[in-house]
Design a protein around this motif. Sequence first.
Motif, PDB file in Angstrom:
ATOM      1  N   ALA A 140       0.820  -1.215   0.000  1.00 49.98           N
ATOM      2  CA  ALA A 140       0.000   0.000   0.000  1.00 49.98           C
ATOM      3  C   ALA A 140       0.855   1.267   0.000  1.00 49.98           C
ATOM      4  O   ALA A 140       0.323   2.373  -0.043  1.00 49.98           O
ATOM      5  CB  ALA A 140      -0.922  -0.001   1.207  1.00 49.98           C
ATOM      6  N   GLY A 141       2.186   1.095   0.076  1.00 50.28           N
ATOM      7  CA  GLY A 141       3.070   2.257  -0.020  1.00 50.28           C
ATOM      8  C   GLY A 141       3.722   2.694   1.277  1.00 50.28           C
ATOM      9  O   GLY A 141       4.411   3.713   1.315  1.00 50.28           O
ATOM     10  N   VAL A 142       3.536   1.932   2.360  1.00 55.67           N
ATOM     11  CA  VAL A 142       4.214   2.270   3.615  1.00 55.67           C
ATOM     12  C   VAL A 142       5.691   1.953   3.438  1.00 55.67           C
ATOM     13  O   VAL A 142       6.059   0.861   2.989  1.00 55.67           O
ATOM     14  CB  VAL A 142       3.630   1.469   4.813  1.00 55.67           C
ATOM     15  CG1 VAL A 142       4.423   1.717   6.076  1.00 55.67           C
ATOM     16  CG2 VAL A 142       2.173   1.825   5.019  1.00 55.67           C
ATOM     17  N   ASP A 143       6.550   2.905   3.765  1.00 61.19           N
ATOM     18  CA  ASP A 143       7.986   2.762   3.526  1.00 61.19           C
ATOM     19  C   ASP A 143       8.639   1.930   4.630  1.00 61.19           C
ATOM     20  O   ASP A 143       9.484   2.405   5.376  1.00 61.19           O
ATOM     21  CB  ASP A 143       8.636   4.148   3.425  1.00 61.19           C
ATOM     22  CG  ASP A 143      10.045   4.071   2.867  1.00 61.19           C
ATOM     23  OD1 ASP A 143      10.345   3.087   2.155  1.00 61.19           O
ATOM     24  OD2 ASP A 143      10.842   4.981   3.136  1.00 61.19           O
ATOM     25  N   LEU A 144       8.228   0.679   4.719  1.00 60.55           N
ATOM     26  CA  LEU A 144       8.712  -0.233   5.754  1.00 60.55           C
ATOM     27  C   LEU A 144       9.854  -1.064   5.188  1.00 60.55           C
ATOM     28  O   LEU A 144       9.679  -1.751   4.177  1.00 60.55           O
ATOM     29  CB  LEU A 144       7.554  -1.141   6.192  1.00 60.55           C
ATOM     30  CG  LEU A 144       7.734  -1.961   7.446  1.00 60.55           C
ATOM     31  CD1 LEU A 144       7.873  -1.052   8.667  1.00 60.55           C
ATOM     32  CD2 LEU A 144       6.547  -2.890   7.623  1.00 60.55           C
ATOM     33  N   LYS A 145      11.013  -0.982   5.818  1.00 63.90           N
ATOM     34  CA  LYS A 145      12.195  -1.679   5.309  1.00 63.90           C
ATOM     35  C   LYS A 145      12.022  -3.200   5.462  1.00 63.90           C
ATOM     36  O   LYS A 145      11.405  -3.664   6.414  1.00 63.90           O
ATOM     37  CB  LYS A 145      13.435  -1.227   6.064  1.00 63.90           C
ATOM     38  CG  LYS A 145      13.822   0.195   5.767  1.00 63.90           C
ATOM     39  CD  LYS A 145      15.150   0.529   6.417  1.00 63.90           C
ATOM     40  CE  LYS A 145      15.582   1.919   6.006  1.00 63.90           C
ATOM     41  NZ  LYS A 145      15.273   2.935   6.986  1.00 63.90           N
ATOM     42  N   PRO A 146      12.591  -3.971   4.526  1.00 63.20           N
ATOM     43  CA  PRO A 146      12.545  -5.436   4.681  1.00 63.20           C
ATOM     44  C   PRO A 146      13.441  -5.857   5.842  1.00 63.20           C
ATOM     45  O   PRO A 146      14.331  -5.095   6.247  1.00 63.20           O
ATOM     46  CB  PRO A 146      13.078  -5.957   3.352  1.00 63.20           C
ATOM     47  CG  PRO A 146      13.740  -4.823   2.686  1.00 63.20           C
ATOM     48  CD  PRO A 146      13.229  -3.554   3.296  1.00 63.20           C
TER      49      PRO A 146
END
Length: 190
Positions: free
Chosen positions: A59-65
């Motif tokens: 959805a576009g949340v800038d959550l790092k892997p």
Amino acid sequence: MPEKKTLSRARADKRAGKAPSTQAGEFVKEEIDHVRAGKHGVKSTKQAVAIGLSKARRAGVDLKPPKKGATSESTRKKAEKDREAGQIPAAARKSASKETTAKRSRTTTAVLKHEGKKSASRGALSAQAKSAAAKRPAASRSAAAKKASHTKGAAVRSAAAKKAAATKGAAGRKAAAKKAAHTRAARAHH
């Protein structure tokens, strides 16, 4: 596809300057709610969290892997792909045909329907949170607790303090201020 209210809550979190993990929490909450409502089940609490995080990234949340070594390589690659997919505008995305997408979605839901619902219970979530916290170093847990006390809790405490101060009178407020200063000084030496 996440619900509109989840997307709007995540956007509100972003506007408020909250961390990507907090924004992703809205999607995890939605997934837990779906399991509790009986829309589908999950093998474990971790799976519910993973589905929520995947939705958040897409959805576009800038959550790092996750970092290398923290999880399997396949999970890391999936997280990277989800994140990349979320960075591309919806209009520009190439997707499978609607027929293929619908079939895949139905199959996934059918498989999840056979799983249990207990993984979304309060007890299961509590156990998951405790086991996840236990893996973090004490310094990290302490820093998180201090940060939490400065955000939401501080506003609640200051409101309570103002209310109490209004009923104390001048002498009571002076005594409370002295006590607070003494406590701060004592804690500074530790």
